[in-house]
Structures are given as C-alpha cells and as structure tokens.
Scaffold this motif. Sequence first.
Motif, PDB file in Angstrom:
ATOM      1  N   GLN A 189      57.722  40.961  31.965  1.00  0.00           N
ATOM      2  CA  GLN A 189      57.620  40.783  33.420  1.00  0.00           C
ATOM      3  C   GLN A 189      57.099  39.399  33.784  1.00  0.00           C
ATOM      4  O   GLN A 189      56.928  39.077  34.946  1.00  0.00           O
ATOM      5  CB  GLN A 189      56.696  41.848  34.011  1.00  0.00           C
ATOM      6  CG  GLN A 189      57.225  43.243  33.843  1.00  0.00           C
ATOM      7  CD  GLN A 189      56.197  44.287  34.268  1.00  0.00           C
ATOM      8  OE1 GLN A 189      55.165  43.964  34.848  1.00  0.00           O
ATOM      9  NE2 GLN A 189      56.482  45.550  33.989  1.00  0.00           N
ATOM     10  N   GLN A 190      56.839  38.565  32.766  1.00  0.00           N
ATOM     11  CA  GLN A 190      56.318  37.211  32.938  1.00  0.00           C
ATOM     12  C   GLN A 190      55.063  37.201  33.800  1.00  0.00           C
ATOM     13  O   GLN A 190      54.879  36.349  34.662  1.00  0.00           O
ATOM     14  CB  GLN A 190      57.381  36.288  33.529  1.00  0.00           C
ATOM     15  CG  GLN A 190      58.569  36.110  32.611  1.00  0.00           C
ATOM     16  CD  GLN A 190      59.597  35.159  33.175  1.00  0.00           C
ATOM     17  OE1 GLN A 190      59.644  34.917  34.376  1.00  0.00           O
ATOM     18  NE2 GLN A 190      60.411  34.612  32.312  1.00  0.00           N
ATOM     19  N   LYS A 191      54.201  38.155  33.516  1.00  0.00           N
ATOM     20  CA  LYS A 191      52.912  38.219  34.199  1.00  0.00           C
ATOM     21  C   LYS A 191      51.842  37.811  33.203  1.00  0.00           C
ATOM     22  O   LYS A 191      52.006  37.944  32.007  1.00  0.00           O
ATOM     23  CB  LYS A 191      52.628  39.632  34.720  1.00  0.00           C
ATOM     24  CG  LYS A 191      53.540  40.039  35.841  1.00  0.00           C
ATOM     25  CD  LYS A 191      53.148  41.390  36.354  1.00  0.00           C
ATOM     26  CE  LYS A 191      54.059  41.802  37.506  1.00  0.00           C
ATOM     27  NZ  LYS A 191      53.768  43.131  37.993  1.00  0.00           N
ATOM     28  N   ARG A 192      50.728  37.355  33.738  1.00  0.00           N
ATOM     29  CA  ARG A 192      49.624  36.945  32.878  1.00  0.00           C
ATOM     30  C   ARG A 192      48.357  37.653  33.328  1.00  0.00           C
ATOM     31  O   ARG A 192      48.025  37.635  34.496  1.00  0.00           O
ATOM     32  CB  ARG A 192      49.442  35.436  32.950  1.00  0.00           C
ATOM     33  CG  ARG A 192      48.367  34.917  32.041  1.00  0.00           C
ATOM     34  CD  ARG A 192      48.371  33.405  32.064  1.00  0.00           C
ATOM     35  NE  ARG A 192      47.214  32.890  31.399  1.00  0.00           N
ATOM     36  CZ  ARG A 192      47.139  32.667  30.099  1.00  0.00           C
ATOM     37  NH1 ARG A 192      48.172  32.923  29.346  1.00  0.00           N
ATOM     38  NH2 ARG A 192      46.041  32.195  29.556  1.00  0.00           N
ATOM     39  N   CYS A 193      47.672  38.253  32.386  1.00  0.00           N
ATOM     40  CA  CYS A 193      46.415  38.937  32.672  1.00  0.00           C
ATOM     41  C   CYS A 193      45.389  38.452  31.649  1.00  0.00           C
ATOM     42  O   CYS A 193      45.342  38.951  30.528  1.00  0.00           O
ATOM     43  CB  CYS A 193      46.594  40.454  32.593  1.00  0.00           C
ATOM     44  SG  CYS A 193      45.080  41.341  32.908  1.00  0.00           S
ATOM     45  N   ASP A 194      44.596  37.438  32.008  1.00  0.00           N
ATOM     46  CA  ASP A 194      43.655  36.826  31.067  1.00  0.00           C
ATOM     47  C   ASP A 194      42.713  37.840  30.450  1.00  0.00           C
ATOM     48  O   ASP A 194      42.453  37.820  29.256  1.00  0.00           O
ATOM     49  CB  ASP A 194      42.837  35.731  31.757  1.00  0.00           C
ATOM     50  CG  ASP A 194      43.701  34.543  32.131  1.00  0.00           C
ATOM     51  OD1 ASP A 194      44.755  34.351  31.488  1.00  0.00           O
ATOM     52  OD2 ASP A 194      43.330  33.812  33.064  1.00  0.00           O
TER      53      ASP A 194
ATOM     54  N   ALA B   3      55.308  44.413  27.570  1.00  0.00           N
ATOM     55  CA  ALA B   3      55.720  44.676  28.957  1.00  0.00           C
ATOM     56  C   ALA B   3      55.256  43.562  29.881  1.00  0.00           C
ATOM     57  O   ALA B   3      55.994  43.127  30.776  1.00  0.00           O
ATOM     58  CB  ALA B   3      55.168  46.024  29.422  1.00  0.00           C
ATOM     59  N   ILE B   4      54.034  43.062  29.664  1.00  0.00           N
ATOM     60  CA  ILE B   4      53.515  41.954  30.492  1.00  0.00           C
ATOM     61  C   ILE B   4      54.375  40.718  30.290  1.00  0.00           C
ATOM     62  O   ILE B   4      54.759  40.047  31.247  1.00  0.00           O
ATOM     63  CB  ILE B   4      52.036  41.659  30.145  1.00  0.00           C
ATOM     64  CG1 ILE B   4      51.140  42.782  30.652  1.00  0.00           C
ATOM     65  CG2 ILE B   4      51.590  40.323  30.737  1.00  0.00           C
ATOM     66  CD1 ILE B   4      49.688  42.673  30.191  1.00  0.00           C
ATOM     67  N   GLN B   5      54.701  40.411  29.023  1.00  0.00           N
ATOM     68  CA  GLN B   5      55.542  39.239  28.757  1.00  0.00           C
ATOM     69  C   GLN B   5      56.927  39.408  29.356  1.00  0.00           C
ATOM     70  O   GLN B   5      57.498  38.460  29.900  1.00  0.00           O
ATOM     71  CB  GLN B   5      55.640  38.989  27.255  1.00  0.00           C
ATOM     72  CG  GLN B   5      54.372  38.405  26.675  1.00  0.00           C
ATOM     73  CD  GLN B   5      54.498  38.109  25.190  1.00  0.00           C
ATOM     74  OE1 GLN B   5      55.391  38.622  24.522  1.00  0.00           O
ATOM     75  NE2 GLN B   5      53.605  37.277  24.690  1.00  0.00           N
TER      76      GLN B   5
END
Length: 195
Positions: free
Chosen positions: A167-172, A163-165
């Motif tokens: 939405q092209q979001k990054r959460c280190d 889901a993060i990918q």
Amino acid sequence: MIFRKKTPVAPWQFLDEHHNDETVMNQVVHVFAQCYQDHFKEELLVNHQFPIEIRAFRHTDIWRIFLLLTPWILARVFLPKLPPDIPMPPGWAPEERLHIPFQVIGPALPLAILGGREQAHLNYHPELGHYFIQPLIQSMTQFNIPDQAFEAWNAVIRTRDAAIQAQQKRCDWQQEVSRREFFAKVIRQSSPKTE
C-alpha cells in the motif's frame, strides 16, 4: 485555624528511569512467575511447559517495551519510566487496586509512542506499578516450544509489513517494533514451575 495544604498523591506508580534494565527484567519475570503460581497453575488452557521469557527489551520515549511470553499469553508490555500523559481511569489508583482480584487485562487506553498511537490495556501490580499490555497471541497450547510462538508472531509481522509496503504506507513505530522483535534473542527466562 491553620490549614495544611495536602500534598497531591501521584496517581501513576511506575518503575522510574533509575531502575536498571536487569533489575526491571528480573522483577517482571518474578512477578509473572508468581502470577502463574497464584492464578494459572491449575488451568487447563495453559501450556504448563512454557517458561516466562522476555525478548526484544528496549527503551522508546518514556517506555520500556518488550515481548513477554508466559504459559498463557504472548504479549507486548509497556512499562512507563515517567507518568504517561493520559488520565487514569477511575478505580485504577494504586490504593484502589490493592484488594482487587487479579485481572488479566484492564481497560484499553491510547498510548503515544514515536509519534504514533497504540492501544494497550492498563494493568497494575504492586511490584511493577502501572503497566500496559497488548495481547498478541492469547493461547500457548498450540505450541510445543517458545520459539514456535515467536515464529507465529513473526509471521504476522511479515504479513503486515508486506501489506504496508504493497500500500506504499510507512509506519515508523510498527517498522521499528517489527525489526527489533523479528531479530530478538532471549533476554531473560525463568520456569514458573520452579518459582
């Protein structure tokens, strides 16, 4: 009249950075095995065949972080090595907790980890000091073996990462936790029934 300045008592109690990892893991396993004996041994909604296991043990910022499997829960645990930079809730000083009945999870507090924010529940045990716990799976009764519980958590990680990918979001923080927990091997294990 002479006044003596009182030495302030540090409100946080914790296993500092001088405790080696093996000692810390053994202490955690011992504490939770005793917790099983004292509070969960007769409970119906507990998987009494499950051991106490620690997986994915690592150090991040001021924290020792690991997955803890017990017969009653799979959780992520945060043990501070230094005092966390958050105010302690009323009633949670060590001397206030000594005669309080066991509490599975305490108040939820925000934790700063790797530049991100996590929420975890404060807990206290005299042998561990203050620690924080994030319940991941709150019942072990649907699993036959520990690996099934960890695979269920890994499925959640895979779904969240996809889901993060998407939405092209990054959460280190989440990606680091996911990578380590997905590939983790057993580090420490004990059967609570034999403690």
